[in-house]
Design a protein around this motif. Structure first.
Motif, PDB file in Angstrom:
ATOM      1  N   GLY A  36       0.812  -1.204   0.000  1.00  0.00           N
ATOM      2  CA  GLY A  36       0.000   0.000   0.000  1.00  0.00           C
ATOM      3  C   GLY A  36       0.852   1.263   0.000  1.00  0.00           C
ATOM      4  O   GLY A  36       2.061   1.233   0.219  1.00  0.00           O
ATOM      5  N   LEU A  37       0.194   2.360  -0.228  1.00  0.00           N
ATOM      6  CA  LEU A  37       0.871   3.655  -0.238  1.00  0.00           C
ATOM      7  C   LEU A  37       1.031   4.174   1.180  1.00  0.00           C
ATOM      8  O   LEU A  37       0.146   3.995   2.012  1.00  0.00           O
ATOM      9  CB  LEU A  37       0.051   4.659  -1.052  1.00  0.00           C
ATOM     10  N   THR A  78       1.910   9.820   0.795  1.00  0.00           N
ATOM     11  CA  THR A  78       1.628   9.584  -0.619  1.00  0.00           C
ATOM     12  C   THR A  78       0.127   9.505  -0.859  1.00  0.00           C
ATOM     13  O   THR A  78      -0.379  10.027  -1.859  1.00  0.00           O
ATOM     14  CB  THR A  78       2.339   8.306  -1.104  1.00  0.00           C
ATOM     15  N   GLN A  79      -0.600   8.880   0.055  1.00  0.00           N
ATOM     16  CA  GLN A  79      -2.064   8.856  -0.047  1.00  0.00           C
ATOM     17  C   GLN A  79      -2.617  10.282  -0.011  1.00  0.00           C
ATOM     18  O   GLN A  79      -3.527  10.621  -0.777  1.00  0.00           O
ATOM     19  CB  GLN A  79      -2.673   8.051   1.092  1.00  0.00           C
ATOM     20  N   ARG A 118      -2.035  12.023  -3.347  1.00  0.00           N
ATOM     21  CA  ARG A 118      -3.013  11.592  -4.351  1.00  0.00           C
ATOM     22  C   ARG A 118      -4.352  12.287  -4.121  1.00  0.00           C
ATOM     23  O   ARG A 118      -4.984  12.792  -5.054  1.00  0.00           O
ATOM     24  CB  ARG A 118      -3.178  10.083  -4.313  1.00  0.00           C
ATOM     25  N   ARG A 119      -4.773  12.315  -2.894  1.00  0.00           N
ATOM     26  CA  ARG A 119      -6.045  12.961  -2.554  1.00  0.00           C
ATOM     27  C   ARG A 119      -6.011  14.454  -2.906  1.00  0.00           C
ATOM     28  O   ARG A 119      -6.970  14.998  -3.451  1.00  0.00           O
ATOM     29  CB  ARG A 119      -6.329  12.767  -1.067  1.00  0.00           C
ATOM     30  N   GLU A 128      -5.124  14.573 -12.783  1.00  0.00           N
ATOM     31  CA  GLU A 128      -5.678  13.233 -12.592  1.00  0.00           C
ATOM     32  C   GLU A 128      -4.692  12.162 -13.037  1.00  0.00           C
ATOM     33  O   GLU A 128      -4.556  11.123 -12.384  1.00  0.00           O
ATOM     34  CB  GLU A 128      -6.992  13.082 -13.345  1.00  0.00           C
ATOM     35  N   ALA A 162      -2.174  11.819 -10.387  1.00  0.00           N
ATOM     36  CA  ALA A 162      -2.766  11.087  -9.264  1.00  0.00           C
ATOM     37  C   ALA A 162      -2.757   9.585  -9.542  1.00  0.00           C
ATOM     38  O   ALA A 162      -2.511   8.781  -8.632  1.00  0.00           O
ATOM     39  CB  ALA A 162      -4.184  11.581  -8.988  1.00  0.00           C
ATOM     40  N   ASN A 163      -2.996   9.204 -10.799  1.00  0.00           N
ATOM     41  CA  ASN A 163      -2.936   7.784 -11.154  1.00  0.00           C
ATOM     42  C   ASN A 163      -1.518   7.240 -11.050  1.00  0.00           C
ATOM     43  O   ASN A 163      -1.315   6.095 -10.645  1.00  0.00           O
ATOM     44  CB  ASN A 163      -3.496   7.562 -12.557  1.00  0.00           C
ATOM     45  N   LYS A 204      -0.970   6.577  -7.476  1.00  0.00           N
ATOM     46  CA  LYS A 204      -1.677   5.355  -7.081  1.00  0.00           C
ATOM     47  C   LYS A 204      -0.892   4.103  -7.486  1.00  0.00           C
ATOM     48  O   LYS A 204      -0.859   3.112  -6.754  1.00  0.00           O
ATOM     49  CB  LYS A 204      -3.061   5.332  -7.715  1.00  0.00           C
ATOM     50  N   GLN A 205      -0.256   4.159  -8.647  1.00  0.00           N
ATOM     51  CA  GLN A 205       0.514   3.018  -9.139  1.00  0.00           C
ATOM     52  C   GLN A 205       1.876   2.897  -8.466  1.00  0.00           C
ATOM     53  O   GLN A 205       2.604   1.940  -8.691  1.00  0.00           O
ATOM     54  CB  GLN A 205       0.684   3.117 -10.648  1.00  0.00           C
ATOM     55  N   GLN A 232       5.997   9.276  -5.243  1.00  0.00           N
ATOM     56  CA  GLN A 232       5.767   9.173  -3.801  1.00  0.00           C
ATOM     57  C   GLN A 232       6.082  10.485  -3.126  1.00  0.00           C
ATOM     58  O   GLN A 232       6.927  11.251  -3.595  1.00  0.00           O
ATOM     59  CB  GLN A 232       6.669   8.102  -3.174  1.00  0.00           C
TER      60      GLN A 232
END
Length: 74
Positions: free
Chosen positions: A2-3, A7-8, A11-12, A58, A61-62, A65-66, A70
């Motif tokens: 997981g991130l 990093t989460q 993305r948010r 976006e 952000a993807n 997610k990948q 980071q």
């Protein structure tokens, strides 16, 4: 795997910025329709750039997610 939390959050934040840009562009588009044709068309041309920037956010952000991008510290 997981991130991590930073990093989460990144993305948010990127997705939130993208949504806010798209919302702003929608508001400006509704104003543009009330302008004379030439001015409205110029504004709509600029809005295309705003939507493109939102799409780039976006896409980034993807990538986050990948796991390609980071944030190590916040």
């Amino acid at each position: 795997m997981g991130l991590n939390r930073p990093t989460q959050d990144l993305r948010r934040e990127l997705l939130d910025l993208s949504r806010r840009l798209e919302s702003l562009a929608g508001s400006i588009a509704s104003i543009a329709k009330d302008l004379p044709d030439a001015e409205g068309m110029k504004l709509l041309g600029l809005l295309a750039n705003v939507y493109a920037e939102a799409d780039e956010l976006e896409a980034l952000a993807n990538e986050v997610k990948q796991g390609h991008v980071q944030r190590l510290k916040q």
